[in-house]
Design a protein around this motif. Structure first.
Motif, PDB file in Angstrom:
ATOM      1  N   ARG A   1      13.980  57.808  32.464  1.00  9.06           N
ATOM      2  CA  ARG A   1      14.025  56.494  33.111  1.00  9.06           C
ATOM      3  C   ARG A   1      12.628  56.147  33.623  1.00  9.06           C
ATOM      4  NH1 ARG A   1      18.797  55.759  37.135  1.00  9.06           N
ATOM      5  NH2 ARG A   1      19.814  55.157  35.193  1.00  9.06           N
TER       6      ARG A   1
ATOM      7  N   GLY B   1      18.276  49.309  29.715  1.00  7.56           N
ATOM      8  CA  GLY B   1      19.258  49.049  28.654  1.00  7.56           C
ATOM      9  C   GLY B   1      18.745  49.506  27.296  1.00  7.56           C
TER      10      GLY B   1
ATOM     11  N   ILE C   1      18.981  53.306  27.148  1.00  4.42           N
ATOM     12  CA  ILE C   1      20.354  53.783  26.927  1.00  4.42           C
ATOM     13  C   ILE C   1      20.787  53.471  25.487  1.00  4.42           C
ATOM     14  CG2 ILE C   1      22.752  53.572  27.705  1.00  4.42           C
ATOM     15  CD1 ILE C   1      21.634  52.901  30.498  1.00  4.42           C
ATOM     16  N   THR C   2      20.308  52.361  24.949  1.00  6.24           N
ATOM     17  CA  THR C   2      20.595  52.049  23.544  1.00  6.24           C
ATOM     18  C   THR C   2      20.018  53.121  22.628  1.00  6.24           C
ATOM     19  OG1 THR C   2      20.493  49.685  24.069  1.00  6.24           O
ATOM     20  CG2 THR C   2      20.396  50.291  21.735  1.00  6.24           C
TER      21      THR C   2
ATOM     22  N   GLU D   1      19.512  56.190  23.405  1.00  3.65           N
ATOM     23  CA  GLU D   1      20.342  57.382  23.575  1.00  3.65           C
ATOM     24  C   GLU D   1      21.632  57.257  22.773  1.00  3.65           C
ATOM     25  OE1 GLU D   1      19.878  60.236  24.822  1.00  3.65           O
ATOM     26  OE2 GLU D   1      21.941  60.975  24.765  1.00  3.65           O
ATOM     27  N   ARG D   2      22.224  56.065  22.776  1.00  5.68           N
ATOM     28  CA  ARG D   2      23.458  55.860  22.033  1.00  5.68           C
ATOM     29  C   ARG D   2      23.203  56.029  20.532  1.00  5.68           C
ATOM     30  NH1 ARG D   2      27.039  51.956  19.985  1.00  5.68           N
ATOM     31  NH2 ARG D   2      29.171  52.641  20.382  1.00  5.68           N
TER      32      ARG D   2
ATOM     33  N   GLN E   1      23.006  59.655  19.769  1.00  2.00           N
ATOM     34  CA  GLN E   1      24.341  60.263  19.729  1.00  2.00           C
ATOM     35  C   GLN E   1      25.068  59.902  18.435  1.00  2.00           C
ATOM     36  OE1 GLN E   1      26.603  59.391  23.257  1.00  2.00           O
ATOM     37  NE2 GLN E   1      25.126  60.357  24.630  1.00  2.00           N
ATOM     38  N   GLN E   2      24.893  58.684  17.981  1.00  2.00           N
ATOM     39  CA  GLN E   2      25.539  58.287  16.721  1.00  2.00           C
ATOM     40  C   GLN E   2      25.006  59.102  15.559  1.00  2.00           C
ATOM     41  OE1 GLN E   2      24.748  54.001  17.036  1.00  2.00           O
ATOM     42  NE2 GLN E   2      26.898  53.681  16.584  1.00  2.00           N
TER      43      GLN E   2
ATOM     44  N   GLN F   1      27.184  59.413  12.323  1.00  2.00           N
ATOM     45  CA  GLN F   1      27.578  58.030  12.064  1.00  2.00           C
ATOM     46  C   GLN F   1      26.418  57.101  12.411  1.00  2.00           C
ATOM     47  OE1 GLN F   1      29.994  56.834  15.753  1.00  2.00           O
ATOM     48  NE2 GLN F   1      31.175  58.567  15.035  1.00  2.00           N
TER      49      GLN F   1
ATOM     50  N   VAL G   1      17.141  60.754  38.041  1.00  2.00           N
ATOM     51  CA  VAL G   1      18.235  60.390  37.151  1.00  2.00           C
ATOM     52  C   VAL G   1      18.888  61.653  36.610  1.00  2.00           C
ATOM     53  CG1 VAL G   1      16.693  60.196  35.174  1.00  2.00           C
ATOM     54  CG2 VAL G   1      18.870  58.988  35.156  1.00  2.00           C
TER      55      VAL G   1
ATOM     56  N   PHE H   1      23.055  62.962  29.467  1.00  2.00           N
ATOM     57  CA  PHE H   1      23.807  61.734  29.256  1.00  2.00           C
ATOM     58  C   PHE H   1      25.253  62.055  28.907  1.00  2.00           C
ATOM     59  CE2 PHE H   1      20.054  58.995  28.752  1.00  2.00           C
ATOM     60  CZ  PHE H   1      20.573  57.808  29.243  1.00  2.00           C
ATOM     61  N   PRO H   2      26.212  61.288  29.418  1.00  2.00           N
ATOM     62  CA  PRO H   2      27.590  61.414  28.919  1.00  2.00           C
ATOM     63  C   PRO H   2      27.671  60.782  27.530  1.00  2.00           C
ATOM     64  CG  PRO H   2      27.424  59.566  30.430  1.00  2.00           C
ATOM     65  CD  PRO H   2      26.052  60.215  30.398  1.00  2.00           C
ATOM     66  N   SER H   3      28.777  60.993  26.857  1.00  3.84           N
ATOM     67  CA  SER H   3      28.944  60.360  25.543  1.00  3.84           C
ATOM     68  C   SER H   3      29.011  58.850  25.711  1.00  3.84           C
ATOM     69  CB  SER H   3      30.225  60.841  24.873  1.00  3.84           C
ATOM     70  OG  SER H   3      30.484  60.017  23.749  1.00  3.84           O
ATOM     71  N   LEU H   4      28.278  58.137  24.870  1.00  5.73           N
ATOM     72  CA  LEU H   4      28.268  56.676  24.912  1.00  5.73           C
ATOM     73  C   LEU H   4      29.029  56.086  23.732  1.00  5.73           C
ATOM     74  CD1 LEU H   4      24.491  56.297  25.866  1.00  5.73           C
ATOM     75  CD2 LEU H   4      26.463  56.281  27.395  1.00  5.73           C
ATOM     76  N   LEU H   5      29.714  56.940  22.998  1.00 11.92           N
ATOM     77  CA  LEU H   5      30.458  56.478  21.824  1.00 11.92           C
ATOM     78  C   LEU H   5      31.922  56.261  22.196  1.00 11.92           C
ATOM     79  CD1 LEU H   5      28.950  59.060  19.297  1.00 11.92           C
ATOM     80  CD2 LEU H   5      28.057  56.822  19.953  1.00 11.92           C
TER      81      LEU H   5
ATOM     82  N   ALA I   1      25.675  49.557  24.795  1.00 13.16           N
ATOM     83  CA  ALA I   1      25.182  50.835  25.317  1.00 13.16           C
ATOM     84  C   ALA I   1      25.342  50.903  26.840  1.00 13.16           C
ATOM     85  CB  ALA I   1      23.716  51.028  24.914  1.00 13.16           C
ATOM     86  N   VAL I   2      24.953  49.834  27.544  1.00 12.44           N
ATOM     87  CA  VAL I   2      25.002  49.910  29.014  1.00 12.44           C
ATOM     88  C   VAL I   2      26.435  49.820  29.530  1.00 12.44           C
ATOM     89  CG1 VAL I   2      22.655  49.064  29.328  1.00 12.44           C
ATOM     90  CG2 VAL I   2      24.542  47.425  29.344  1.00 12.44           C
TER      91      VAL I   2
ATOM     92  N   ARG J   1      29.076  51.056  28.007  1.00 10.00           N
ATOM     93  CA  ARG J   1      29.622  52.405  27.807  1.00 10.00           C
ATOM     94  C   ARG J   1      29.113  53.375  28.872  1.00 10.00           C
ATOM     95  NH1 ARG J   1      33.834  54.455  25.325  1.00 10.00           N
ATOM     96  NH2 ARG J   1      34.587  52.782  26.639  1.00 10.00           N
ATOM     97  N   TYR J   2      27.819  53.254  29.182  1.00 15.07           N
ATOM     98  CA  TYR J   2      27.240  54.169  30.174  1.00 15.07           C
ATOM     99  C   TYR J   2      27.876  53.940  31.548  1.00 15.07           C
ATOM    100  CZ  TYR J   2      23.798  56.667  33.000  1.00 15.07           C
ATOM    101  OH  TYR J   2      23.190  57.531  33.890  1.00 15.07           O
TER     102      TYR J   2
ATOM    103  N   ASP K   1      24.817  58.654  39.304  1.00 14.95           N
ATOM    104  CA  ASP K   1      24.040  57.502  38.832  1.00 14.95           C
ATOM    105  C   ASP K   1      24.897  56.225  38.747  1.00 14.95           C
ATOM    106  OD1 ASP K   1      21.459  56.647  38.048  1.00 14.95           O
ATOM    107  OD2 ASP K   1      22.030  56.643  35.937  1.00 14.95           O
TER     108      ASP K   1
END
Lengths: 397, 372
Positions: free
Chosen positions: A245, A281, A284-285, A287-288, A291-292, A297, B6, B10-14, B286-287, B289-290, B301
């Motif tokens: 962050r 944002g 976090i995108t 990070e997503r 993860q995908q 995927q 922070v 990270f937790p899963s965001l899917l 993404a946000v 889901r977070y 957080d």
């Protein structure tokens, strides 16, 4: 694909063996890197025999971390980014076995630096319009033309080169892709000074450059498909690790805000918080997306990531100058310099502001990326094309 | 000074497999029972809320029970799954008391440790809401307008969501004994004509009413704040679903609408705006889901995550709805196209539980970026 703990254990066993046989403290840097490559621990997602083990890409993280803790040398990935990110996947996907063996190892160890000879003065966003000609000779090819925006060409030993080999067919069909030896006497590299004062890029003039046919990558006439493969890799490049962050440019702005109470105004604060939220944002995108990819995927989020990045970097670097106030009027050094590694943000405020202007141009302009998102992701109809069926030589230019 | 700390992992965001199954069953039911024309027709009827559909959703898909522990009659899932449901309800704008009952009231009861009413809400047999103006944001004093004198409650709370059909209202009250939270069954509601036609509001008036004490002192304050925080997080997912709906519908439209001999989606003047909207929706996903994951696991957080999600998703939903209206041209401005329903929901949601600016103000304190 998710790594099981057994996979990771056996992988770390290989790392330990490498460290035992080549203790970093007493081993020459290049010797260690070559041994790492030969052990398949350079990029584990590459095939065996070419620096990898055919494992999921993210398992490299565990290898790198273990090597870092052991004090092992690195291949300075920042200074050979084009080779690692663009040339290597292209050679792997489209090169032949002899080329992979000859090129990939010195590419990875950094013994041979690669650059990218794609854009031309008349072919920017419309790369397929390029006019650098390669003509067939008995023992190879003769190349003439001019390339531009070539990062690191002055340091490079090889370049990935796209040429026009058949001007009589429509533009996408008459191209051929090569590895170009930058030490050929016909290659002339001239610095191209940019708005920041330094010359990170170059113009490259190719005059009767001789390229053996063994350095051709892919079939004759198939250069567009190979080049498209390279460009996909350019945009897929995404960090392996979670970004912190307030990292990057945002961190420079928040530090200035915290350090300078006298600079604070309600208007700047509103801008700051808006950008903070967008930057978080974007983080976090990213990070997503990671993860995908880990879950096997891959989503279309990748194309969005670059658009977010350039937009934010420009807004944040502009805000930084305003927060700095009088100090934002200064610039540290306009001297013409030639950097040895690409730094997208830099540590200096004025430089960051100017350099960020390139972010929405390099690696596909924002406008071209919006076309890509609209047409490939959203499936919207393409532009009306006037050049599709015309031979390249008849196109207006 | 350093920046805020922070959480490292990270937790899963899917969306997990079971969330996708839940989404599919909720969507099936809503497609069947809450097609937009019937939703529109209902807004001008005597029964603006569709309680029959709500009870079906509760009994068939269990959406009111998701965050409630199994031993309390719930499904033992979490706010993550509730957020996935919120996305679908944002897509359909079905007029069901989800936000008031399954989110705000349920979150307040969970925080306060109440179990009796909680089980009734989880089953869908009764509905409740939290008696605060819908524009109240987490941490705001505006939640406390009712006066408690002993156990007699007096005051008016304006613009309460899902109040008209609620069996119970949870009333935050202040008085000589400090803050308290009450479950009240005797109350008057005067309906308001709401900008968001599919989410009716009402003014709740209490005149010396009595209720059951649910929490008092700091526990009451925490219950209300927790409810508003969870509410803002779930609303962000609703806004995400609404934005996706607007984007999908508009993309489909510009592919088939021809002007000047071309589909209008081939013009860069439109396709670039849609691509930009896609980028914004990607970030919103993404946000949202977070924030849902943080709320679900009580992550340290959470406050930052919710402020970020509420701030971003509010504006993205409004942008998506406004673009939807504009890119549909004349038809998008009529009563005969759902775009106006989405626009009204999006604009109301932007104000509900805190404007983006309020959330950014909260955030500035959390991450140590003072305004002066």
């Amino acid at each position: 694909m998710t790594a099981t703990s057994t996979d990771v254990d056996s992988l770390l066993g290989r790392v330990q063996q490498l460290l035992d046989e080549h203790p970093p403290a007493t081993t020459d840097r290049l010797e260690f890197l070559r041994a790492q490559y030969d052990a398949g621990l350079a990029w584990v997602h590459f095939p065996q025999g070419h620096g990898g083990l055919g494992l999921p890409r993210l398992q490299q993280l565990a290898v790198d971390e273990a090597l870092r803790q052991a004090g092992a040398p690195t291949n300075n990935p920042r200074s050979i980014g084009i080779g690692l990110g663009m040339a290597a996947p292209t050679i792997l996907a489209f090169g032949n076995e002899e080329q992979r063996t000859r090129w990939l190892r010195p590419l990875w160890t950094g013994e041979q630096v690669w650059c990218q000879l794609f854009s031309e003065p008349g072919a920017g966003s419309d790369l397929a319009a390029l006019g650098t000609r390669a003509v067939r000779e008995a023992d190879g090819w003769i190349v003439n033309g001019q390339k531009v925006w070539t990062s690191m060409a002055h340091e490079a030993d090889w370049g990935i080169l796209v040429t026009r080999t058949d001007p009589d067919v429509p533009k996408h069909r008459g191209m051929t892709y090569f590895g170009c030896n930058m030490h050929d006497p016909g290659v002339e590299v001239r610095p191209l000074r940019q708005a920041t004062g330094e010359a990170e890029f170059n113009e490259v003039f190719l005059t009767d450059v001789r390229i053996p046919d063994t350095d051709r990558i892919g079939e004759v006439g198939d250069g567009w498909r190979v080049a498209t493969g390279t460009l996909m890799n350019e945009r897929v490049a995404i960090g392996n690790a979670s970004a912190p962050r307030e990292g990057g440019m945002l961190g420079m702005v928040t530090q200035a805000w915290r350090d300078r109470p006298e600079a604070r105004t309600p208007g700047l604060h509103a801008d700051l918080m808006d950008l903070w939220v967008r930057a978080e944002g974007t983080r976090i995108t990213g990070e997503r997306l990671r993860q995908q990819m880990t879950a096997g995927q891959p989503g279309p989020e990748g194309s969005a990531a670059k658009l977010m990045f350039s937009d934010l970097n420009q807004a944040l670097s502009g805000l930084l100058l305003e927060v700095l106030g009088e100090d934002g009027l200064a610039y540290d050094d306009w001297t013409m310099r030639r950097p040895t590694e690409v730094n997208f943000s830099g540590a200096r405020s004025g430089y960051s502001y100017l350099r960020a202007k390139g972010n929405s141009i390099e690696g596909g302009t924002t406008e071209i990326l919006l076309n890509i998102v609209a047409e490939r992701v959203l499936g919207l109809p393409g532009e009306v094309r006037v050049d599709k069926d015309q031979p390249w030589k008849d196109l207006p230019r | 000074m350093s920046g805020p700390v922070v959480a490292s992992a990270f937790p899963s965001l899917l969306h997990g497999e079971h969330e996708q199954e839940l989404r599919a069953s909720v969507r099936r039911l809503l497609t069947d029972r809450a097609e937009w024309r019937s939703v529109l027709a209902r807004t001008e009827s005597d029964a603006p809320q569709d309680l029959a559909t709500w009870q079906l959703l509760a009994s068939q898909t269990g959406i009111a029970a998701l965050p409630v522990p199994e031993e309390l009659g719930g499904a033992g899932a979490s706010w993550r799954e509730t957020a996935t449901v919120a996305e679908e309800l944002g897509r359909s704008i079905a007029p069901v008391p989800f936000l008031g009952s399954a989110v705000l009231a349920t979150a307040a009861l969970l925080s306060a440790g109440e179990t009796q009413l909680l089980a009734q809400l989880a089953s869908g047999e009764r509905t409740a809401t939290l008696a605060v103006p819908l524009s109240t944001w987490p941490g705001s004093d505006r939640a406390w307008t009712v006066t408690a004198s002993g156990s007699a409650l007096t005051g008016t709370v304006t613009s309460v969501v899902d109040a008209r059909e609620a069996d119970v209202v949870l009333v935050p009250a202040d008085g000589p004994d400090g803050p308290s939270l009450w479950a009240v069954e005797q109350f008057d509601v005067s309906p308001r004509t709401s900008l968001d036609m599919t989410r009716p509001l009402g003014d709740v008036t209490l005149t010396g009413a009595t209720g059951r004490l649910v929490a008092s002192g700091q526990a009451a304050r925490t219950a209300v704040d927790d409810a508003l925080t969870v509410g803002a997080a779930m609303l962000a997912s609703e806004q995400l679903g609404l934005a996706e709906q607007c984007l999908d519908t508009t993309v489909a439209y510009v592919k088939t609408r021809f002007q000047f001999g071309r589909p209008i989606g081939s013009y860069q003047g439109l396709k670039h705006r849609l691509a930009n909207l896609y980028v914004e929706v990607t970030r919103a996903r993404a946000v949202a889901r977070y924030a849902a994951a943080c709320v679900a696991h009580g992550d340290p957080d959470t406050a930052v995550a919710v402020a970020v999600a509420a701030s971003l998703c509010s504006d993205v939903a409004v942008l998506a709805a406004e673009e939807c209206v504009q890119m549909h041209g004349g038809i998008g401005f009529t009563w005969e196209h759902p775009a106006h329903l989405w626009l009204k929901r999006a604009k109301a949601d932007q104000i509900a539980l805190g404007t983006p600016d309020r959330h950014q103000g909260t955030l500035a304190g959390l991450v140590e970026l003072p305004v002066a």
